[in-house]
Design a protein around this motif. Structure first.
Motif, PDB file in Angstrom:
ATOM      1  N   TRP A  48       5.986   2.037   4.772  1.00  0.00           N
ATOM      2  CA  TRP A  48       5.070   1.223   5.567  1.00  0.00           C
ATOM      3  C   TRP A  48       3.639   1.364   5.080  1.00  0.00           C
ATOM      4  O   TRP A  48       2.703   1.015   5.796  1.00  0.00           O
ATOM      5  N   ARG A  49       3.487   1.887   3.847  1.00  0.00           N
ATOM      6  CA  ARG A  49       2.150   2.026   3.288  1.00  0.00           C
ATOM      7  C   ARG A  49       1.515   0.650   3.080  1.00  0.00           C
ATOM      8  O   ARG A  49       2.133  -0.260   2.555  1.00  0.00           O
ATOM      9  N   GLY A  50       0.270   0.508   3.529  1.00  0.00           N
ATOM     10  CA  GLY A  50      -0.441  -0.752   3.371  1.00  0.00           C
ATOM     11  C   GLY A  50      -0.066  -1.814   4.388  1.00  0.00           C
ATOM     12  O   GLY A  50      -0.396  -2.990   4.201  1.00  0.00           O
ATOM     13  N   VAL A  51       0.600  -1.408   5.480  1.00  0.00           N
ATOM     14  CA  VAL A  51       1.052  -2.402   6.458  1.00  0.00           C
ATOM     15  C   VAL A  51      -0.126  -3.105   7.131  1.00  0.00           C
ATOM     16  O   VAL A  51      -0.030  -4.294   7.476  1.00  0.00           O
ATOM     17  N   GLY A  52      -1.261  -2.397   7.305  1.00  0.00           N
ATOM     18  CA  GLY A  52      -2.448  -2.993   7.930  1.00  0.00           C
ATOM     19  C   GLY A  52      -2.969  -4.195   7.151  1.00  0.00           C
ATOM     20  O   GLY A  52      -2.995  -5.318   7.668  1.00  0.00           O
ATOM     21  N   PRO A  53      -3.384  -3.992   5.879  1.00  0.00           N
ATOM     22  CA  PRO A  53      -3.860  -5.132   5.087  1.00  0.00           C
ATOM     23  C   PRO A  53      -2.772  -6.156   4.791  1.00  0.00           C
ATOM     24  O   PRO A  53      -3.068  -7.335   4.596  1.00  0.00           O
ATOM     25  N   THR A  54      -1.505  -5.719   4.785  1.00  0.00           N
ATOM     26  CA  THR A  54      -0.422  -6.676   4.582  1.00  0.00           C
ATOM     27  C   THR A  54      -0.372  -7.677   5.731  1.00  0.00           C
ATOM     28  O   THR A  54      -0.265  -8.894   5.524  1.00  0.00           O
ATOM     29  N   ALA A  55      -0.452  -7.160   6.957  1.00  0.00           N
ATOM     30  CA  ALA A  55      -0.447  -8.038   8.130  1.00  0.00           C
ATOM     31  C   ALA A  55      -1.704  -8.897   8.168  1.00  0.00           C
ATOM     32  O   ALA A  55      -1.647 -10.088   8.507  1.00  0.00           O
ATOM     33  N   GLN A  56      -2.854  -8.303   7.797  1.00  0.00           N
ATOM     34  CA  GLN A  56      -4.114  -9.056   7.780  1.00  0.00           C
ATOM     35  C   GLN A  56      -4.052 -10.183   6.753  1.00  0.00           C
ATOM     36  O   GLN A  56      -4.477 -11.314   7.032  1.00  0.00           O
ATOM     37  N   ARG A  57      -3.537  -9.873   5.568  1.00  0.00           N
ATOM     38  CA  ARG A  57      -3.435 -10.879   4.502  1.00  0.00           C
ATOM     39  C   ARG A  57      -2.515 -12.013   4.931  1.00  0.00           C
ATOM     40  O   ARG A  57      -2.831 -13.196   4.747  1.00  0.00           O
ATOM     41  N   ALA A  58      -1.368 -11.646   5.480  1.00  0.00           N
ATOM     42  CA  ALA A  58      -0.420 -12.673   5.905  1.00  0.00           C
ATOM     43  C   ALA A  58      -1.008 -13.545   7.003  1.00  0.00           C
ATOM     44  O   ALA A  58      -0.798 -14.760   7.022  1.00  0.00           O
ATOM     45  N   ALA A  59      -1.762 -12.916   7.914  1.00  0.00           N
ATOM     46  CA  ALA A  59      -2.389 -13.672   8.997  1.00  0.00           C
ATOM     47  C   ALA A  59      -3.427 -14.645   8.442  1.00  0.00           C
ATOM     48  O   ALA A  59      -3.504 -15.805   8.872  1.00  0.00           O
ATOM     49  N   VAL A  60      -4.226 -14.178   7.462  1.00  0.00           N
ATOM     50  CA  VAL A  60      -5.251 -15.034   6.856  1.00  0.00           C
ATOM     51  C   VAL A  60      -4.608 -16.195   6.105  1.00  0.00           C
ATOM     52  O   VAL A  60      -5.014 -17.359   6.254  1.00  0.00           O
TER      53      VAL A  60
ATOM     54  N   PRO B 240      -9.148 -10.685  -1.826  1.00  0.00           N
ATOM     55  CA  PRO B 240      -9.685  -9.334  -1.610  1.00  0.00           C
ATOM     56  C   PRO B 240      -8.751  -8.438  -0.792  1.00  0.00           C
ATOM     57  O   PRO B 240      -8.564  -7.251  -1.118  1.00  0.00           O
ATOM     58  N   ILE B 241      -8.141  -8.993   0.248  1.00  0.00           N
ATOM     59  CA  ILE B 241      -7.206  -8.206   1.055  1.00  0.00           C
ATOM     60  C   ILE B 241      -5.969  -7.872   0.239  1.00  0.00           C
ATOM     61  O   ILE B 241      -5.404  -6.778   0.363  1.00  0.00           O
ATOM     62  N   ASP B 242      -5.554  -8.779  -0.629  1.00  0.00           N
ATOM     63  CA  ASP B 242      -4.365  -8.566  -1.452  1.00  0.00           C
ATOM     64  C   ASP B 242      -4.585  -7.441  -2.457  1.00  0.00           C
ATOM     65  O   ASP B 242      -3.674  -6.652  -2.723  1.00  0.00           O
ATOM     66  N   VAL B 243      -5.779  -7.363  -3.035  1.00  0.00           N
ATOM     67  CA  VAL B 243      -6.092  -6.279  -3.973  1.00  0.00           C
ATOM     68  C   VAL B 243      -5.986  -4.927  -3.263  1.00  0.00           C
ATOM     69  O   VAL B 243      -5.377  -3.975  -3.777  1.00  0.00           O
ATOM     70  N   ILE B 244      -6.575  -4.829  -2.078  1.00  0.00           N
ATOM     71  CA  ILE B 244      -6.524  -3.588  -1.297  1.00  0.00           C
ATOM     72  C   ILE B 244      -5.086  -3.251  -0.929  1.00  0.00           C
ATOM     73  O   ILE B 244      -4.644  -2.105  -1.053  1.00  0.00           O
ATOM     74  N   ARG B 245      -4.351  -4.234  -0.482  1.00  0.00           N
ATOM     75  CA  ARG B 245      -2.954  -4.041  -0.095  1.00  0.00           C
ATOM     76  C   ARG B 245      -2.115  -3.517  -1.260  1.00  0.00           C
ATOM     77  O   ARG B 245      -1.344  -2.554  -1.115  1.00  0.00           O
ATOM     78  N   THR B 246      -2.271  -4.134  -2.432  1.00  0.00           N
ATOM     79  CA  THR B 246      -1.497  -3.736  -3.608  1.00  0.00           C
ATOM     80  C   THR B 246      -1.800  -2.300  -4.009  1.00  0.00           C
ATOM     81  O   THR B 246      -0.899  -1.523  -4.326  1.00  0.00           O
ATOM     82  N   ARG B 247      -3.072  -1.925  -3.982  1.00  0.00           N
ATOM     83  CA  ARG B 247      -3.457  -0.568  -4.379  1.00  0.00           C
ATOM     84  C   ARG B 247      -2.960   0.476  -3.384  1.00  0.00           C
ATOM     85  O   ARG B 247      -2.562   1.574  -3.777  1.00  0.00           O
ATOM     86  N   LEU B 248      -2.992   0.139  -2.115  1.00  0.00           N
ATOM     87  CA  LEU B 248      -2.484   1.077  -1.113  1.00  0.00           C
ATOM     88  C   LEU B 248      -0.975   1.247  -1.239  1.00  0.00           C
ATOM     89  O   LEU B 248      -0.449   2.355  -1.100  1.00  0.00           O
ATOM     90  N   MET B 249      -0.270   0.166  -1.498  1.00  0.00           N
ATOM     91  CA  MET B 249       1.184   0.239  -1.627  1.00  0.00           C
ATOM     92  C   MET B 249       1.611   1.013  -2.867  1.00  0.00           C
ATOM     93  O   MET B 249       2.642   1.694  -2.864  1.00  0.00           O
ATOM     94  N   ASN B 250       0.830   0.892  -3.931  1.00  0.00           N
ATOM     95  CA  ASN B 250       1.208   1.521  -5.190  1.00  0.00           C
ATOM     96  C   ASN B 250       0.850   3.005  -5.239  1.00  0.00           C
ATOM     97  O   ASN B 250       1.405   3.744  -6.040  1.00  0.00           O
ATOM     98  N   GLN B 251      -0.073   3.453  -4.395  1.00  0.00           N
ATOM     99  CA  GLN B 251      -0.526   4.841  -4.489  1.00  0.00           C
ATOM    100  C   GLN B 251       0.540   5.816  -4.003  1.00  0.00           C
ATOM    101  O   GLN B 251       1.294   5.548  -3.080  1.00  0.00           O
ATOM    102  N   ARG B 252       0.583   6.943  -4.663  1.00  0.00           N
ATOM    103  CA  ARG B 252       1.476   8.034  -4.279  1.00  0.00           C
ATOM    104  C   ARG B 252       0.629   9.274  -4.018  1.00  0.00           C
ATOM    105  O   ARG B 252      -0.549   9.325  -4.356  1.00  0.00           O
ATOM    106  N   HIS B 253       1.233  10.291  -3.435  1.00  0.00           N
ATOM    107  CA  HIS B 253       0.525  11.552  -3.285  1.00  0.00           C
ATOM    108  C   HIS B 253       0.276  12.139  -4.673  1.00  0.00           C
ATOM    109  O   HIS B 253       1.193  12.250  -5.492  1.00  0.00           O
TER     110      HIS B 253
END
Length: 310
Positions: free
Chosen positions: A170-182, A226-239
């Motif tokens: 569920w990483r990046g779910v916030g910007p994912t929902a925001q992007r989809a809403a926009v 812009p939201i998509d860039v943030i979403r992609t980076r959050l989803m791709n990041q690992r610990h």
């Protein structure tokens, strides 16, 4: 019989979304690669490997094979089967409910833009949040490509679950929902608006659907990149393990605790702008727009043709 008809927008929306995904997925792969490159805080993606969409197409095809352009296609199809089905079915169902209650049309019989946008925003946010795990799998597989250690859908899912837990899906779910809403708030009402006003010129034909889709895609690309860039980076990041430059001999053998590159959407946006400039928020804009045009055209033409069955 009425109940069956009410389910048809959901089924047709899902089928049309899958068709559109297959037709435009290689463009989406180049967009993802462009969006994750140049991150100064992530050594594995700090290099600017691609100059643009065409360069990414050529290099991925030459270095990893043409199949690499379709890495992540199956989680993408699974995503559209859920996201597309729920999004478009919910949107048109909400519009029907608004019409039945006299909320959608004004006294002159024109559709309310605000009511359309509200229906689309709600449908987009709900559907994208539900389908977020498939989006994470898609992004991870697109970034990995077809390297020496090919990552399949189940292996990618297992790695995320083992190393990051359920929360990793569920990483990046916030910007994912925001992007989809926009996107939904811009794309669907603009499409319906254009289609309605072009009806006298073209009628309810493919030409009308084509032009309306193209116009709708430009607005949604500008608003959502812009939201998509943030979403992609959050989803791709690992610990990752934090680098420590001054380590005493006594603690040399101990591993520093894992951390995330970004703590959230705002932190990702701030670091991106600070390290790479404001233009970094529009990385992948061209493939986003180029993909949205054909995607919308394939989707809406397919959807409108399927609607002819009822």
């Amino acid at each position: 019989m009425g109940e069956i008809r009410d389910w048809r927008p959901f089924v047709y929306g899902g089928m049309a979304s899958i068709m559109a995904e297959f037709g435009t997925f290689p463009i989406d792969t180049t967009k993802t690669r462009l969006q994750i490159q140049g991150q100064k805080c992530d050594r594995s993606h700090s290099e600017m490997r691609y100059r643009g969409m065409t360069d990414a197409f050529v290099k991925i095809s030459r270095q990893e094979g043409v199949k690499a352009l379709y890495s992540g296609i199956w989680p993408a199809v699974l995503r559209q089967a859920t996201y597309g089905t729920i999004k478009f079915g919910t949107y048109y169902t909400l519009k029907k409910m608004a019409t039945d209650r006299g909320l959608l049309h004004d006294k002159a019989g024109n559709e309310s833009v605000w009511c359309n946008a509200a229906c689309a925003t709600l449908a987009g946010a709900i559907s994208s949040a539900i389908a977020n795990p498939t989006d994470v799998l898609k992004v991870r597989m697109q970034v990995h490509g077809k390297g020496t250690n090919d990552v399949g859908l189940m292996r990618c899912f297992r790695e995320i679950y083992v190393h990051e837990g359920i929360r990793g899906l569920w990483r990046g779910v916030g910007p994912t929902a925001q992007r989809a809403a926009v996107i939904a708030a811009v794309e669907l009402p603009v499409y319906d608006f254009c289609k309605l006003h072009l009806m006298e010129t073209f009628g309810d034909q493919v030409a009308n659907h084509f032009i309306s889709s193209f116009i709708a895609s430009l607005g949604s690309a500008v608003a959502s990149t812009p939201i998509d860039v943030i979403r992609t980076r959050l989803m791709n990041q690992r610990h990752v393990h934090q680098l420590q430059h001054s380590i005493s001999p006594a603690t040399t053998g101990t591993s520093p605790p894992p951390r995330l590159l970004y703590t959230g959407s705002i932190d990702c946006a701030v670091q991106t702008v600070r390290n790479e400039g404001f233009r970094a928020l529009y990385k992948g804009f061209i493939p986003t727009w180029v993909r949205m045009g054909p995607w919308n055209i394939i989707f809406f033409i397919t959807y409108e043709q399927l609607k002819q069955f009822y």
